[in-house]
Design a protein around this motif. Structure first.
Motif, PDB file in Angstrom:
ATOM      1  N   SER A 158      -5.428   0.951  -6.890  1.00  0.00           N
ATOM      2  CA  SER A 158      -5.229   1.563  -5.645  1.00  0.00           C
ATOM      3  C   SER A 158      -5.567   1.185  -5.073  1.00  0.00           C
ATOM      4  CB  SER A 158      -5.503   3.184  -6.100  1.00  0.00           C
ATOM      5  OG  SER A 158      -5.480   4.349  -5.212  1.00  0.00           O
ATOM      6  N   PRO A 159      -4.533   0.980  -3.887  1.00  0.00           N
ATOM      7  CA  PRO A 159      -4.655   0.409  -2.463  1.00  0.00           C
ATOM      8  C   PRO A 159      -6.345   1.098  -1.454  1.00  0.00           C
ATOM      9  CG  PRO A 159      -2.860   0.300  -2.250  1.00  0.00           C
ATOM     10  CD  PRO A 159      -4.026   1.124  -4.071  1.00  0.00           C
ATOM     11  N   GLY A 160      -6.316   2.390  -2.029  1.00  0.00           N
ATOM     12  CA  GLY A 160      -7.390   3.277  -1.066  1.00  0.00           C
ATOM     13  C   GLY A 160      -9.019   2.569  -1.951  1.00  0.00           C
ATOM     14  N   ALA A 186       3.707  10.687   4.086  1.00  0.00           N
ATOM     15  CA  ALA A 186       2.901  10.853   5.377  1.00  0.00           C
ATOM     16  C   ALA A 186       1.173  10.126   4.960  1.00  0.00           C
ATOM     17  CB  ALA A 186       2.520  12.516   6.034  1.00  0.00           C
ATOM     18  N   PRO A 187       1.110   8.716   5.494  1.00  0.00           N
ATOM     19  CA  PRO A 187       0.311   8.197   5.524  1.00  0.00           C
ATOM     20  C   PRO A 187      -0.863   8.420   6.722  1.00  0.00           C
ATOM     21  CG  PRO A 187       1.133   6.482   6.656  1.00  0.00           C
ATOM     22  CD  PRO A 187       1.881   8.008   6.249  1.00  0.00           C
ATOM     23  N   SER A 188      -2.141   8.185   7.243  1.00  0.00           N
ATOM     24  CA  SER A 188      -2.587   8.849   7.790  1.00  0.00           C
ATOM     25  C   SER A 188      -1.990   7.739   9.350  1.00  0.00           C
ATOM     26  CB  SER A 188      -4.738   8.377   7.839  1.00  0.00           C
ATOM     27  OG  SER A 188      -4.658   7.122   7.144  1.00  0.00           O
ATOM     28  N   GLY A 209       2.423   9.131  -5.214  1.00  0.00           N
ATOM     29  CA  GLY A 209       1.706  10.564  -5.189  1.00  0.00           C
ATOM     30  C   GLY A 209       2.639  11.156  -4.060  1.00  0.00           C
ATOM     31  N   ASN A 258       0.541  -0.757  -0.193  1.00  0.00           N
ATOM     32  CA  ASN A 258       0.354  -0.200  -0.678  1.00  0.00           C
ATOM     33  C   ASN A 258       1.244   0.941  -0.123  1.00  0.00           C
ATOM     34  OD1 ASN A 258      -2.330   2.174   0.319  1.00  0.00           O
ATOM     35  ND2 ASN A 258      -3.134   0.486   1.959  1.00  0.00           N
ATOM     36  N   PRO A 259       1.090   2.069  -1.088  1.00  0.00           N
ATOM     37  CA  PRO A 259       1.999   2.980  -1.604  1.00  0.00           C
ATOM     38  C   PRO A 259       1.769   4.432  -0.388  1.00  0.00           C
ATOM     39  CG  PRO A 259       0.051   2.658  -3.181  1.00  0.00           C
ATOM     40  CD  PRO A 259       0.085   1.746  -2.525  1.00  0.00           C
ATOM     41  N   LEU A 260       2.505   5.350   0.135  1.00  0.00           N
ATOM     42  CA  LEU A 260       2.131   6.233   0.759  1.00  0.00           C
ATOM     43  C   LEU A 260       1.997   7.164  -0.288  1.00  0.00           C
ATOM     44  CD1 LEU A 260       5.128   5.470   3.951  1.00  0.00           C
ATOM     45  CD2 LEU A 260       2.492   4.218   3.105  1.00  0.00           C
ATOM     46  N   ILE A 261       1.673   8.792   0.738  1.00  0.00           N
ATOM     47  CA  ILE A 261       1.862  10.161  -0.272  1.00  0.00           C
ATOM     48  C   ILE A 261       2.859  10.150   0.131  1.00  0.00           C
ATOM     49  CG2 ILE A 261       0.118  12.183  -0.625  1.00  0.00           C
ATOM     50  CD1 ILE A 261      -2.619   9.972  -0.830  1.00  0.00           C
ATOM     51  N   LEU A 314       6.369   0.393  -7.469  1.00  0.00           N
ATOM     52  CA  LEU A 314       5.109   0.807  -7.952  1.00  0.00           C
ATOM     53  C   LEU A 314       6.093   2.293  -8.912  1.00  0.00           C
ATOM     54  CD1 LEU A 314       1.766   1.974  -7.048  1.00  0.00           C
ATOM     55  CD2 LEU A 314       2.329   0.007  -8.665  1.00  0.00           C
ATOM     56  N   GLU A 321      -9.568  12.365   3.813  1.00  0.00           N
ATOM     57  CA  GLU A 321      -8.766  12.234   3.239  1.00  0.00           C
ATOM     58  C   GLU A 321      -7.961  13.271   1.676  1.00  0.00           C
ATOM     59  OE1 GLU A 321     -10.817   9.863   4.077  1.00  0.00           O
ATOM     60  OE2 GLU A 321      -9.316   8.480   5.422  1.00  0.00           O
ATOM     61  N   LEU A 334      -8.368   8.228  -8.209  1.00  0.00           N
ATOM     62  CA  LEU A 334      -8.644   6.778  -8.064  1.00  0.00           C
ATOM     63  C   LEU A 334      -9.043   7.139  -6.420  1.00  0.00           C
ATOM     64  CD1 LEU A 334      -4.821   6.416  -8.049  1.00  0.00           C
ATOM     65  CD2 LEU A 334      -6.829   5.503  -9.684  1.00  0.00           C
ATOM     66  N   ARG A 335      -9.169   8.230  -5.655  1.00  0.00           N
ATOM     67  CA  ARG A 335      -9.922   7.779  -4.825  1.00  0.00           C
ATOM     68  C   ARG A 335     -10.610   9.567  -4.417  1.00  0.00           C
ATOM     69  NH1 ARG A 335      -6.338   7.716   1.191  1.00  0.00           N
ATOM     70  NH2 ARG A 335      -5.811  10.496   0.611  1.00  0.00           N
ATOM     71  N   VAL A 361      -6.925  11.185  -4.581  1.00  0.00           N
ATOM     72  CA  VAL A 361      -5.962  11.421  -5.328  1.00  0.00           C
ATOM     73  C   VAL A 361      -6.184  11.009  -7.279  1.00  0.00           C
ATOM     74  CG1 VAL A 361      -4.506   9.287  -5.309  1.00  0.00           C
ATOM     75  CG2 VAL A 361      -5.601   9.810  -3.171  1.00  0.00           C
TER      76      VAL A 361
HETATM   77  P1  AMP Z   1      -3.396   7.122   3.043  1.00  0.00           P
HETATM   78  O1  AMP Z   1      -3.432   6.029   3.808  1.00  0.00           O
HETATM   79  O2  AMP Z   1      -4.385   7.817   3.164  1.00  0.00           O
HETATM   80  O3  AMP Z   1      -2.124   7.567   3.130  1.00  0.00           O
HETATM   81  O4  AMP Z   1      -3.483   7.435   1.589  1.00  0.00           O
HETATM   82  C1  AMP Z   1      -2.379   6.552   0.835  1.00  0.00           C
HETATM   83  C2  AMP Z   1      -3.805   6.339  -0.913  1.00  0.00           C
HETATM   84  O5  AMP Z   1      -3.299   6.838  -1.303  1.00  0.00           O
HETATM   85  C3  AMP Z   1      -2.671   4.695  -0.861  1.00  0.00           C
HETATM   86  O6  AMP Z   1      -3.345   4.002  -0.236  1.00  0.00           O
HETATM   87  C4  AMP Z   1      -3.611   4.787  -2.672  1.00  0.00           C
HETATM   88  O7  AMP Z   1      -4.867   4.753  -3.196  1.00  0.00           O
HETATM   89  C5  AMP Z   1      -3.260   6.293  -2.846  1.00  0.00           C
HETATM   90  N1  AMP Z   1      -1.856   5.789  -3.274  1.00  0.00           N
HETATM   91  C6  AMP Z   1      -0.765   6.279  -3.169  1.00  0.00           C
HETATM   92  N2  AMP Z   1       0.525   6.702  -3.764  1.00  0.00           N
HETATM   93  C7  AMP Z   1      -0.067   5.894  -4.808  1.00  0.00           C
HETATM   94  C8  AMP Z   1       0.648   5.962  -6.652  1.00  0.00           C
HETATM   95  N3  AMP Z   1       1.500   5.629  -6.225  1.00  0.00           N
HETATM   96  N4  AMP Z   1      -0.809   4.786  -7.616  1.00  0.00           N
HETATM   97  C9  AMP Z   1      -2.030   4.272  -7.076  1.00  0.00           C
HETATM   98  N5  AMP Z   1      -2.404   5.112  -5.416  1.00  0.00           N
HETATM   99  C10 AMP Z   1      -1.792   5.924  -5.076  1.00  0.00           C
END
Ligand code: AMP
Ligand code: MG
Length: 363
Positions: free
Chosen positions: A233-235, A145-147, A123, A66-69, A119, A184, A198-199, A187
């Protein structure tokens, strides 16, 4: 992995530079700091340090795919993380940054695999609050920084939510009060011919489209309502952001009257879903919470139900939905019944999050 978690209050309008420097020094040496963005609290680490990034996954119990923003303080810093910066990114950044919009773009080698789950894209977003801006600027590097919550739990909109989930797992929480928006970020993927949301989030697909037209913006439908096939996207995971109590949603306020309000009726209707002890409703009214969203007035309800929450409009619901869900967990209820808002554009993001947090009361 236990480490003492410090909590420091910081004025969101005038962050104390010595506190920001303290937080920045923790991030520079690879530590973990939670701070407020305008959406939810983020759990920050130096995005250019793979060990620091791995520590985020460990603290959250987050699956490594699950990628990070990545959070930046400027478009210039964003450009240092990406291999391409198309005109559409420029337009969106000019209009929405700093703000609740994350852009997915091809990454450079400055951003390690750990951040993006391998990937080829990353993000990126530029958050508005001064605490976040000052912190990133002080570190001088992009911050992943994810949540700031344990994986799959409800996102934090107060420092106390972060503390409850991550105490002993992170170094510092900067407490600057409740986050402004409470949901959130949007995205948007800019690596495809047509940008794709995506989100869903505070910036809607139609707003994006009106800015970048004639490019069309593709949006995923309400994820609870569609078979997503391959997740991009895992979101988009169908169950995500869920409270610990079992959470059911009815379709309309009228359905509340059809809910089985006694244990016996409940067992008859729900069969094997739970034991009477778990699901006594009016027999154990203190174990039930009702969350009603998007109706101007509360429908008439059984008087014994005392845990009721009412979020009448999209702004209040966005800001307070997660506060309410956290409160339900803190009350120790075993069942949350949600009345969702109508299927209208202004409720799209709230419905997206509710659909992931709950199941329909009739499967
Ligand atoms: P958060 O858990 O709030 O940090 O949100 C991160 C979410 O942003 C991930 O679960 C994905 O849905 C989306 N995201 C982040 N980076 C990418 C990426 N490179 N490609 C697609 N989705 C991404
Ligand atoms: Mg999250």
């Amino acid at each position: 992995m236990s480490r003492p978690t410090e909590v420091i209050s910081v004025d969101p309008k005038q962050p104390d530079p010595s506190v920001i420097e303290h937080a920045a020094s923790i991030l520079r040496r690879g530590g973990l700091v939670a701070f407020a963005t305008e959406t939810v609290y983020g759990l920050g680490a130096d995005a250019t340090n793979p060990d620091a990034v791995m520590a985020i996954f460990e603290a959250k119990g987050r699956p490594s795919q699950n990628p990070l923003i990545v959070h930046v303080d400027s478009t210039e810093m964003a450009k240092s993380c990406v291999a391409e910066w198309p005109d559409v990114a420029d337009l969106l950044a000019l209009h929405y940054w700093p703000g609740p919009l994350s852009l997915v773009l091809p990454r450079t080698s400055r951003i390690p695999d750990a951040v993006t789950a391998g990937l080829p894209t990353v993000g990126i977003r530029n958050p508005r609050p001064l605490v976040a801006q000052d912190l990133i600027e002080r570190v001088g590097r992009p911050i992943a920084a994810p949540s700031a919550n344990r994986s799959n739990r409800v996102s934090p909109t107060l420092a106390s939510h972060v503390f409850k989930d991550l105490e002993g797992r992170i170094d510092l929480i900067l407490d600057s009060g409740q986050t402004d928006l409470g949901l959130e970020s949007t995205v948007v993927d800019l690596t495809t011919r047509q940008p794709r949301v995506l989100r869903p989030g505070p910036v809607s697909a139609s707003e994006l489209e009106s800015l970048i037209g004639p490019l069309r913006v593709v949006e995923i439908a309400n994820p609870g309502a569609v078979d997503l096939g391959v997740l991009t996207s895992p979101g988009q995971l169908p169950v995500h952001y869920a409270p610990q109590a079992r959470t059911l949603r009815v379709e309309t306020p009228e359905d509340l009257a059809r809910l089985p309000w006694t244990t016996d009726e409940f067992v008859r209707v729900f069969g094997s879903v739970g034991t009477p002890e778990e699901f006594g409703l009016l027999d154990r009214p203190e174990r039930v919470a009702l969350v009603i969203i998007g109706t101007p007035e509360l429908p008439s309800l059984p008087a014994a139900l005392t845990h009721r929450f009412h979020l009448p409009d999209p702004e209040t619901a966005g800001r307070d939905l997660y506060v309410v869900l956290h409160q339900c967990d803190a009350l120790g209820v075993s069942l949350i019944v949600i009345v969702p808002p109508p299927d209208r554009r202004e409720w799209h993001t709230i419905r997206d999050r509710l659909w992931r947090a709950s199941r329909p009361w009739r499967e």
